[in-house]
Design a protein around this motif. Structure first.
Motif, PDB file in Angstrom:
ATOM      1  N   ALA A 339      32.219 -21.216 -23.869  1.00  0.00           N
ATOM      2  CA  ALA A 339      33.132 -22.066 -23.110  1.00  0.00           C
ATOM      3  C   ALA A 339      33.174 -21.652 -21.638  1.00  0.00           C
ATOM      4  O   ALA A 339      33.174 -22.508 -20.742  1.00  0.00           O
ATOM      5  CB  ALA A 339      34.526 -21.999 -23.713  1.00  0.00           C
ATOM      6  N   LEU A 340      33.213 -20.340 -21.385  1.00  0.00           N
ATOM      7  CA  LEU A 340      33.257 -19.873 -19.999  1.00  0.00           C
ATOM      8  C   LEU A 340      31.992 -20.237 -19.234  1.00  0.00           C
ATOM      9  O   LEU A 340      32.026 -20.438 -18.013  1.00  0.00           O
ATOM     10  CB  LEU A 340      33.463 -18.352 -19.971  1.00  0.00           C
ATOM     11  N   SER A 341      30.874 -20.320 -19.926  1.00  0.00           N
ATOM     12  CA  SER A 341      29.616 -20.662 -19.251  1.00  0.00           C
ATOM     13  C   SER A 341      29.644 -22.086 -18.702  1.00  0.00           C
ATOM     14  O   SER A 341      28.856 -22.424 -17.813  1.00  0.00           O
ATOM     15  CB  SER A 341      28.444 -20.516 -20.222  1.00  0.00           C
ATOM     16  N   LYS A 342      30.542 -22.921 -19.197  1.00  0.00           N
ATOM     17  CA  LYS A 342      30.645 -24.321 -18.767  1.00  0.00           C
ATOM     18  C   LYS A 342      31.733 -24.544 -17.732  1.00  0.00           C
ATOM     19  O   LYS A 342      31.990 -25.681 -17.345  1.00  0.00           O
ATOM     20  CB  LYS A 342      30.939 -25.202 -19.989  1.00  0.00           C
ATOM     21  N   ARG A 343      32.383 -23.491 -17.299  1.00  0.00           N
ATOM     22  CA  ARG A 343      33.488 -23.666 -16.362  1.00  0.00           C
ATOM     23  C   ARG A 343      33.010 -24.206 -15.029  1.00  0.00           C
ATOM     24  O   ARG A 343      32.008 -23.717 -14.475  1.00  0.00           O
ATOM     25  CB  ARG A 343      34.214 -22.335 -16.156  1.00  0.00           C
ATOM     26  N   PRO A 344      33.672 -25.207 -14.467  1.00  0.00           N
ATOM     27  CA  PRO A 344      33.292 -25.712 -13.146  1.00  0.00           C
ATOM     28  C   PRO A 344      33.323 -24.605 -12.110  1.00  0.00           C
ATOM     29  O   PRO A 344      34.267 -23.816 -12.057  1.00  0.00           O
ATOM     30  CB  PRO A 344      34.362 -26.780 -12.850  1.00  0.00           C
ATOM     31  N   GLY A 345      32.275 -24.511 -11.312  1.00  0.00           N
ATOM     32  CA  GLY A 345      32.188 -23.468 -10.313  1.00  0.00           C
ATOM     33  C   GLY A 345      31.542 -22.194 -10.813  1.00  0.00           C
ATOM     34  O   GLY A 345      31.406 -21.228 -10.061  1.00  0.00           O
ATOM     35  N   GLY A 346      31.145 -22.175 -12.079  1.00  0.00           N
ATOM     36  CA  GLY A 346      30.479 -21.008 -12.620  1.00  0.00           C
ATOM     37  C   GLY A 346      31.409 -20.141 -13.443  1.00  0.00           C
ATOM     38  O   GLY A 346      32.630 -20.176 -13.274  1.00  0.00           O
ATOM     39  N   PRO A 347      30.863 -19.343 -14.352  1.00  0.00           N
ATOM     40  CA  PRO A 347      31.698 -18.505 -15.218  1.00  0.00           C
ATOM     41  C   PRO A 347      32.221 -17.286 -14.477  1.00  0.00           C
ATOM     42  O   PRO A 347      31.628 -16.829 -13.494  1.00  0.00           O
ATOM     43  CB  PRO A 347      30.719 -18.084 -16.323  1.00  0.00           C
ATOM     44  N   PRO A 348      33.331 -16.728 -14.950  1.00  0.00           N
ATOM     45  CA  PRO A 348      33.824 -15.472 -14.375  1.00  0.00           C
ATOM     46  C   PRO A 348      33.046 -14.295 -14.953  1.00  0.00           C
ATOM     47  O   PRO A 348      32.304 -14.431 -15.935  1.00  0.00           O
ATOM     48  CB  PRO A 348      35.276 -15.437 -14.829  1.00  0.00           C
ATOM     49  N   LYS A 349      33.226 -13.144 -14.371  1.00  0.00           N
ATOM     50  CA  LYS A 349      32.721 -11.913 -14.975  1.00  0.00           C
ATOM     51  C   LYS A 349      33.590 -11.600 -16.189  1.00  0.00           C
ATOM     52  O   LYS A 349      34.813 -11.593 -16.109  1.00  0.00           O
ATOM     53  CB  LYS A 349      32.792 -10.763 -13.972  1.00  0.00           C
ATOM     54  N   LEU A 350      32.948 -11.370 -17.330  1.00  0.00           N
ATOM     55  CA  LEU A 350      33.680 -11.128 -18.574  1.00  0.00           C
ATOM     56  C   LEU A 350      33.478  -9.687 -19.019  1.00  0.00           C
ATOM     57  O   LEU A 350      32.349  -9.212 -19.131  1.00  0.00           O
ATOM     58  CB  LEU A 350      33.190 -12.082 -19.671  1.00  0.00           C
ATOM     59  N   ARG A 351      34.578  -9.004 -19.255  1.00  0.00           N
ATOM     60  CA  ARG A 351      34.556  -7.651 -19.810  1.00  0.00           C
ATOM     61  C   ARG A 351      35.333  -7.655 -21.125  1.00  0.00           C
ATOM     62  O   ARG A 351      36.445  -8.183 -21.195  1.00  0.00           O
ATOM     63  CB  ARG A 351      35.184  -6.642 -18.844  1.00  0.00           C
ATOM     64  N   ILE A 352      34.719  -7.119 -22.172  1.00  0.00           N
ATOM     65  CA  ILE A 352      35.385  -7.022 -23.471  1.00  0.00           C
ATOM     66  C   ILE A 352      35.445  -5.562 -23.871  1.00  0.00           C
ATOM     67  O   ILE A 352      34.426  -4.875 -23.923  1.00  0.00           O
ATOM     68  CB  ILE A 352      34.654  -7.839 -24.552  1.00  0.00           C
ATOM     69  N   THR A 353      36.657  -5.082 -24.116  1.00  0.00           N
ATOM     70  CA  THR A 353      36.858  -3.750 -24.673  1.00  0.00           C
ATOM     71  C   THR A 353      37.143  -3.915 -26.155  1.00  0.00           C
ATOM     72  O   THR A 353      38.199  -4.411 -26.541  1.00  0.00           O
ATOM     73  CB  THR A 353      38.028  -3.023 -23.979  1.00  0.00           C
ATOM     74  N   GLY A 354      36.167  -3.551 -26.981  1.00  0.00           N
ATOM     75  CA  GLY A 354      36.296  -3.680 -28.426  1.00  0.00           C
ATOM     76  C   GLY A 354      36.837  -2.397 -29.030  1.00  0.00           C
ATOM     77  O   GLY A 354      36.220  -1.337 -28.906  1.00  0.00           O
TER      78      GLY A 354
END
Length: 587
Positions: A339-354
């Motif tokens: 979903a983030l890859s489709k965001r208008p203007g480009g995706p944000p930087k995503l960090r996941i702490t698992g």
């Protein structure tokens, strides 16, 4: 102009047809709050993700992740007792944990037992010498078997990311009708077996004449009264009329009588070892998960609510950090990445702490890192800048420094149906559960998304706990009886490895050995408020979409609201609660 649509509106196309652009555009007309895409598409992302995981060849040789996590938590204290033979040091050890923290491949191993092992070196040397003598007397295995086992052993080094080709994940997020067709096939198969099921009921009419509910309650009271003679008679009667392949009540009785017998036998500390010794592989567990997700909407509903809430918050964020307490296999995050890859203007930087509990063995964080690496590959696939931080240690020992929080990032804390595995109180003045909630308050997230298992079977009084556990598990088995074929092997495996294991721990274990500690959603509301968090309402458009999803499942599934809680249940009994929170000091 494209707008951000629902998580499941985004489609990953076949690479043969979309080699340059794997993501199919979403029409603007269906991209409001969640789009008006077909309900078939709403169910499939999670199912397809599991389907592709099943294609991994080495899954058949990997034990179930969840069992290992809770097995270590339940048995490590007694293992320490056996090594040190010093009961006075138990509480000090239980507050500590062996931990592994990985950040993009950098691993640090902290062994809290070193000092204590030095104190008992003489005892350990005798153990080592004894092991050496036993080893000399062991017979060698056949050469073919030895070579096979060597091939199946996992290396201590990190698994090469290229061992899982990206092509086998091509269909993971395809919004096709796969899941919907699987659910229809399941229903058709169930309807075809209807006459057979009726014939089976005729053959067990004598067994059904026994009131298993009443017998089980009498068993609980007999244990409370220390009436062993009556208890043995009741257990014999229940054993004669219960079965793991019978109707819902017979299945509940089967697993409950197993737990009662284990409690009497005093084998509590070896319960999870017994489950682990069955060598149920990840491959088998994921097949059972897939059947559950196809027949029951609960996880799909909660995943949709959490992901859609995050997407709405991240509409203008440049950096998004998700801290997931209880990541397990990370089922819900590929949808978020897509979903983030489709965001208008480009995706944000995503960090996941698992975050999850450590595994037993020499690589406590291996499977948590496997999950994070798989998600990192999705980030690369969809062009989303991605970083991960895998943490495998007791949650109450985690510090802010471990989480590596950065400035100016949208911060989300997520915990879906796992916080009840953190004990409330293990000592008079210490509660790991309180420590986790304090940590969440200190994190100061933009949103804390919390899913809870609604249950009242955490009472210290055995009869009360037994009765509430029976009501809860009877509801779950009744739900399976209405939505899954009775003789389905994946259903049997799920009931055995999840419901059976949870019932065993709830009924047979006490104190620190008991890791299944659910509470009601109202308990969690009061608990969370006391630690400086305030509940926020959930977008009503999201609630509306979730209610529409329910229509495609059995009529007895329910979606209700109580204040700001979204309650998911079966036949009027609340099974899960979903809520969103913010710190009271948050702007």
């Amino acid at each position: 102009m494209k707008t951000l649509a629902s998580t499941n509106d985004f489609q990953l196309g076949n690479t043969e047809n979309h080699s340059d652009d794997v993501c199919v555009p979403v029409d603007e007309s269906s991209s409001s709050i969640g789009g008006e895409c077909s309900k078939e598409k709403e169910t499939n992302a999670l199912i397809n993700f599991i389907s592709q995981m099943l294609m991994e060849e080495d899954l058949e040789n990997k034990p179930c992740m969840l069992h290992d996590l809770l097995a270590l938590q339940a048995t490590e204290k007694s293992f320490y007792d056996a090594l040190t033979d010093n009961l006075d040091q138990n509480s000090d050890y239980f507050a500590r944990s062996c931990s592994v923290i990985d950040n993009g491949g950098n691993t640090t191993f902290v062994d809290d037992l070193n000092n204590d092992l030095d104190k008992s070196s003489s005892d350990l040397m005798s153990i080592v010498h004894g092991c050496e003598s036993i080893k000399k007397n062991r017979s060698r295995e056949d050469s073919d078997s030895t070579e096979h086992n060597r091939r199946n052993k996992q290396l201590a080094n990190n698994i090469d990311e290229e061992s899982e080709p990206l092509e086998m994940y091509d269909g993971v997020l395809i919004c096709s009708e796969t899941a919907w067709s699987e659910k229809k096939l399941l229903e058709n198969e169930k309807s075809k077996r209807g006459p057979n099921r009726r014939r089976k009921k005729k053959t067990i009419t004598v067994k059904e004449s026994v009131d298993l509910r009443s017998l089980l309650m009498q068993c609980a009271q007999a244990i409370s009264d220390f009436d062993n003679k009556k208890l043995n008679y009741l257990l014999f009667q229940i054993r004669q009329h219960s079965s793991p392949r019978g109707d819902a009540v017979q299945r509940v009785a089967h697993y409950f009588v197993n737990a009662l017998e284990a409690r009497l036998a005093g084998t509590r500390i070896s319960l999870y070892t017994e489950f682990e010794s069955k060598k149920i592989s990840t491959f088998e567990i994921l097949k059972a998960y897939k059947l559950y997700f196809t027949a029951c909407p609960f996880r799909h509903m909660s995943n949709f609510m959490s992901i859609k809430t995050i997407i709405n918050l991240a509409s203008g964020a440049k950096s998004l950090h998700v801290i997931d307490f209880g990541i397990l296999y990370g089922f819900q995050w590929p949808c978020l990445i897509n979903a983030l890859s489709k965001r208008p203007g480009g995706p944000p930087k995503l960090r996941i702490t698992g975050i999850d509990f450590p595994q037993p063995g020499f690589r406590p964080a291996e499977r948590v890192k496997d999950t994070c690496r798989r998600l990192a590959r999705y980030g690369e696939r969809f062009g989303v800048p991605f970083e991960y931080n895998a943490i495998a240690q007791k949650w109450d020992t985690i510090t802010l420094e471990d989480l590596k929080i950065e400035k100016n990032e949208l911060l989300i804390v997520n915990s879906m149906y796992r916080l009840h595995n953190v004990p409330d109180e293990i000592e008079a003045a210490y509660s790991p559960r309180d420590a986790v909630l304090k940590l969440i308050k200190r994190i100061n997230p933009d949103m804390f998304i919390h899913g809870v298992t609604n249950g009242q079977y955490n009472s210290p009084f055995f009869v009360t706990r037994f009765r509430e556990a029976f009501f809860h598990f009877s509801t779950m088995f009744d739900m399976f009886e209405a939505t899954m074929p009775r003789d389905d092997e994946d259903r049997l495996l799920y009931e055995q490895q999840f419901f059976g294991k949870e019932a065993m721990n709830t009924i047979a274990c006490e104190g620190t050995e008991k890791v299944e500690c659910p509470e009601t959603y109202k308990y969690w509301q009061g608990k969370t408020v006391r630690f400086g968090l305030r509940q926020v309402p959930i977008d009503q458009e999201i609630v509306k979409r979730v209610s529409e999803v329910k229509k495609d499942y059995h009529k007895n599934f329910s979606v209700d609201q109580d204040g700001k809680w979204i309650l998911l249940g079966w036949k009027g009994r609340v099974i899960y609660g979903f809520s969103c929170w913010r710190p009271t000091t948050h702007n």
